[in-house]
Design a protein around this motif. Structure first.
Motif, PDB file in Angstrom:
ATOM      1  N   ARG A   1      49.925   4.145 -42.430  1.00 20.89           N
ATOM      2  CA  ARG A   1      50.873   3.143 -41.921  1.00 20.89           C
ATOM      3  C   ARG A   1      52.284   3.724 -41.885  1.00 20.89           C
ATOM      4  NH1 ARG A   1      50.722  -1.201 -45.725  1.00 20.89           N
ATOM      5  NH2 ARG A   1      49.243  -0.107 -47.058  1.00 20.89           N
ATOM      6  N   ILE A   2      52.637   4.475 -42.918  1.00 13.07           N
ATOM      7  CA  ILE A   2      53.947   5.131 -42.965  1.00 13.07           C
ATOM      8  C   ILE A   2      54.073   6.127 -41.811  1.00 13.07           C
ATOM      9  CG2 ILE A   2      55.330   6.791 -44.287  1.00 13.07           C
ATOM     10  CD1 ILE A   2      54.321   5.336 -46.838  1.00 13.07           C
ATOM     11  N   GLU A   3      53.041   6.928 -41.602  1.00 14.53           N
ATOM     12  CA  GLU A   3      53.073   7.932 -40.543  1.00 14.53           C
ATOM     13  C   GLU A   3      53.248   7.290 -39.161  1.00 14.53           C
ATOM     14  OE1 GLU A   3      50.172  11.450 -38.784  1.00 14.53           O
ATOM     15  OE2 GLU A   3      49.852  10.740 -40.830  1.00 14.53           O
ATOM     16  N   MET A   4      52.541   6.190 -38.912  1.00 13.94           N
ATOM     17  CA  MET A   4      52.671   5.511 -37.614  1.00 13.94           C
ATOM     18  C   MET A   4      54.083   4.976 -37.411  1.00 13.94           C
ATOM     19  SD  MET A   4      49.060   3.554 -36.919  1.00 13.94           S
ATOM     20  CE  MET A   4      49.046   2.632 -38.451  1.00 13.94           C
ATOM     21  N   LEU A   5      54.663   4.386 -38.448  1.00 14.05           N
ATOM     22  CA  LEU A   5      56.022   3.853 -38.326  1.00 14.05           C
ATOM     23  C   LEU A   5      57.035   4.969 -38.105  1.00 14.05           C
ATOM     24  CD1 LEU A   5      55.742   1.130 -41.069  1.00 14.05           C
ATOM     25  CD2 LEU A   5      56.205   0.703 -38.648  1.00 14.05           C
ATOM     26  N   ARG A   6      56.871   6.078 -38.802  1.00 16.50           N
ATOM     27  CA  ARG A   6      57.794   7.207 -38.625  1.00 16.50           C
ATOM     28  C   ARG A   6      57.752   7.755 -37.200  1.00 16.50           C
ATOM     29  NH1 ARG A   6      56.688  10.011 -44.417  1.00 16.50           N
ATOM     30  NH2 ARG A   6      58.347   8.919 -45.530  1.00 16.50           N
ATOM     31  N   ALA A   7      56.630   7.588 -36.514  1.00 25.03           N
ATOM     32  CA  ALA A   7      56.480   8.104 -35.147  1.00 25.03           C
ATOM     33  C   ALA A   7      57.209   7.239 -34.120  1.00 25.03           C
ATOM     34  CB  ALA A   7      55.002   8.199 -34.790  1.00 25.03           C
ATOM     35  N   LEU A   8      57.612   6.041 -34.503  1.00 23.83           N
ATOM     36  CA  LEU A   8      58.273   5.146 -33.557  1.00 23.83           C
ATOM     37  C   LEU A   8      59.733   5.540 -33.365  1.00 23.83           C
ATOM     38  CD1 LEU A   8      56.851   1.703 -34.733  1.00 23.83           C
ATOM     39  CD2 LEU A   8      56.114   3.094 -32.776  1.00 23.83           C
ATOM     40  N   GLU A   9      60.163   5.578 -32.128  1.00 27.16           N
ATOM     41  CA  GLU A   9      61.539   5.954 -31.794  1.00 27.16           C
ATOM     42  C   GLU A   9      62.570   4.994 -32.388  1.00 27.16           C
ATOM     43  OE1 GLU A   9      63.886   6.373 -27.665  1.00 27.16           O
ATOM     44  OE2 GLU A   9      62.003   7.486 -27.779  1.00 27.16           O
ATOM     45  N   CYS A  10      62.211   3.735 -32.539  1.00 24.08           N
ATOM     46  CA  CYS A  10      63.156   2.728 -33.022  1.00 24.08           C
ATOM     47  C   CYS A  10      63.287   2.708 -34.546  1.00 24.08           C
ATOM     48  CB  CYS A  10      62.772   1.340 -32.504  1.00 24.08           C
ATOM     49  SG  CYS A  10      61.107   0.825 -32.942  1.00 24.08           S
ATOM     50  N   VAL A  11      62.509   3.515 -35.250  1.00 21.79           N
ATOM     51  CA  VAL A  11      62.531   3.543 -36.719  1.00 21.79           C
ATOM     52  C   VAL A  11      63.127   4.866 -37.190  1.00 21.79           C
ATOM     53  CG1 VAL A  11      61.103   3.533 -38.804  1.00 21.79           C
ATOM     54  CG2 VAL A  11      60.557   1.984 -36.896  1.00 21.79           C
ATOM     55  N   ASP A  12      64.091   4.765 -38.112  1.00 19.14           N
ATOM     56  CA  ASP A  12      64.767   5.965 -38.620  1.00 19.14           C
ATOM     57  C   ASP A  12      64.321   6.364 -40.025  1.00 19.14           C
ATOM     58  OD1 ASP A  12      66.737   6.307 -36.366  1.00 19.14           O
ATOM     59  OD2 ASP A  12      67.199   4.254 -36.991  1.00 19.14           O
ATOM     60  N   ILE A  13      64.033   5.370 -40.865  1.00 16.30           N
ATOM     61  CA  ILE A  13      63.682   5.622 -42.264  1.00 16.30           C
ATOM     62  C   ILE A  13      62.472   4.758 -42.604  1.00 16.30           C
ATOM     63  CG2 ILE A  13      64.450   5.393 -44.671  1.00 16.30           C
ATOM     64  CD1 ILE A  13      67.368   5.520 -43.571  1.00 16.30           C
ATOM     65  N   VAL A  14      61.501   5.330 -43.303  1.00 18.38           N
ATOM     66  CA  VAL A  14      60.344   4.561 -43.776  1.00 18.38           C
ATOM     67  C   VAL A  14      60.160   4.865 -45.251  1.00 18.38           C
ATOM     68  CG1 VAL A  14      57.885   4.077 -43.496  1.00 18.38           C
ATOM     69  CG2 VAL A  14      59.257   4.735 -41.502  1.00 18.38           C
ATOM     70  N   ILE A  15      60.107   3.803 -46.060  1.00 23.79           N
ATOM     71  CA  ILE A  15      59.901   3.974 -47.496  1.00 23.79           C
ATOM     72  C   ILE A  15      58.828   2.997 -47.975  1.00 23.79           C
ATOM     73  CG2 ILE A  15      62.201   4.874 -48.035  1.00 23.79           C
ATOM     74  CD1 ILE A  15      62.978   2.044 -48.962  1.00 23.79           C
ATOM     75  N   PRO A  16      57.907   3.464 -48.800  1.00 28.68           N
ATOM     76  CA  PRO A  16      56.932   2.532 -49.368  1.00 28.68           C
ATOM     77  C   PRO A  16      57.569   1.756 -50.517  1.00 28.68           C
ATOM     78  CG  PRO A  16      56.543   4.723 -50.211  1.00 28.68           C
ATOM     79  CD  PRO A  16      57.673   4.837 -49.220  1.00 28.68           C
ATOM     80  N   TYR A  17      57.037   0.564 -50.767  1.00 33.26           N
ATOM     81  CA  TYR A  17      57.442  -0.134 -51.988  1.00 33.26           C
ATOM     82  C   TYR A  17      56.194  -0.543 -52.752  1.00 33.26           C
ATOM     83  CZ  TYR A  17      57.178  -4.534 -49.217  1.00 33.26           C
ATOM     84  OH  TYR A  17      56.788  -5.579 -48.406  1.00 33.26           O
ATOM     85  N   HIS A  18      56.284  -0.414 -54.077  1.00 30.92           N
ATOM     86  CA  HIS A  18      55.121  -0.575 -54.936  1.00 30.92           C
ATOM     87  C   HIS A  18      55.226  -1.776 -55.863  1.00 30.92           C
ATOM     88  CE1 HIS A  18      53.534   3.251 -53.520  1.00 30.92           C
ATOM     89  NE2 HIS A  18      54.773   3.693 -53.576  1.00 30.92           N
ATOM     90  N   GLU A  19      56.291  -2.549 -55.715  1.00 30.24           N
ATOM     91  CA  GLU A  19      56.457  -3.802 -56.441  1.00 30.24           C
ATOM     92  C   GLU A  19      56.958  -4.840 -55.461  1.00 30.24           C
ATOM     93  OE1 GLU A  19      58.635  -3.628 -60.139  1.00 30.24           O
ATOM     94  OE2 GLU A  19      58.122  -1.508 -60.347  1.00 30.24           O
ATOM     95  N   LEU A  20      56.585  -6.097 -55.710  1.00 28.74           N
ATOM     96  CA  LEU A  20      56.986  -7.169 -54.808  1.00 28.74           C
ATOM     97  C   LEU A  20      58.411  -7.601 -55.138  1.00 28.74           C
ATOM     98  CD1 LEU A  20      56.184  -8.859 -52.432  1.00 28.74           C
ATOM     99  CD2 LEU A  20      55.109 -10.490 -53.989  1.00 28.74           C
ATOM    100  N   GLU A  21      59.337  -6.772 -54.716  1.00 25.21           N
ATOM    101  CA  GLU A  21      60.780  -7.053 -54.832  1.00 25.21           C
ATOM    102  C   GLU A  21      61.488  -6.207 -53.784  1.00 25.21           C
ATOM    103  OE1 GLU A  21      63.523  -5.086 -56.075  1.00 25.21           O
ATOM    104  OE2 GLU A  21      62.275  -3.326 -56.087  1.00 25.21           O
TER     105      GLU A  21
END
Length: 140
Positions: free
Chosen positions: A55-75
């Motif tokens: 999912r991270i890799e697909m988002l990083r491939a989008l021209e409109c997205v500059d930064i992708v970070i996972p989050y591991h807690e619901l905050e």
């Protein structure tokens, strides 16, 4: 301006793309927080179909997205701080759960904005999954 939004982004679809392209109109940098399987499982009965790294890799491939970070807690406060968000974009189903109240208080204290967006009812990962299941059952 840095725009930050969060989600699962499972089964990437045109609704996701519309959200992310809208975010790009609000600022010059779009940062996306992607929920880990454990986070998703804390509020939904099933984990995503697509693994987190994909999912991270697909988002990083989008021209409109500059930064992708996972989050591991619901905050969301730590993500806002990490990317130095000026605007936090969230969906219309935003509720009064503690993690939502915490990020609202943080953003307000920092003079930042929250923008709510409407979902397109014709596109959702859950609906896509239901359609796949229905087609599978019909073919048996």
């Amino acid at each position: 301006m840095i725009v930050y939004t969060v989600g699962t982004f499972d089964l990437l679809h045109v609704g996701h793309l519309a959200l992310l392209e809208y975010c790009k109109t609000l600022g010059n940098i779009v940062a996306v927080g992607v929920a880990s399987d454990d986070v998703v499982n804390s509020y939904k009965p099933q984990v995503p179909v697509i693994p987190l790294e994909q999912r991270i890799e697909m988002l990083r491939a989008l021209e409109c997205v500059d930064i992708v970070i996972p989050y591991h807690e619901l905050e969301y406060v730590s993500g806002c701080k990490e990317v130095k968000a000026d605007i936090f974009v969230i969906g219309e189903d935003w509720g009064d759960k503690q993690h939502n109240l915490d990020v609202e208080a943080y953003l307000k204290s920092e003079g930042k904005k929250i923008i709510q967006v409407s979902y397109n009812p014709l596109t959702s990962s859950s609906m896509i999954k239901q359609n796949v299941m229905a087609q599978t059952h019909r073919s048996k």
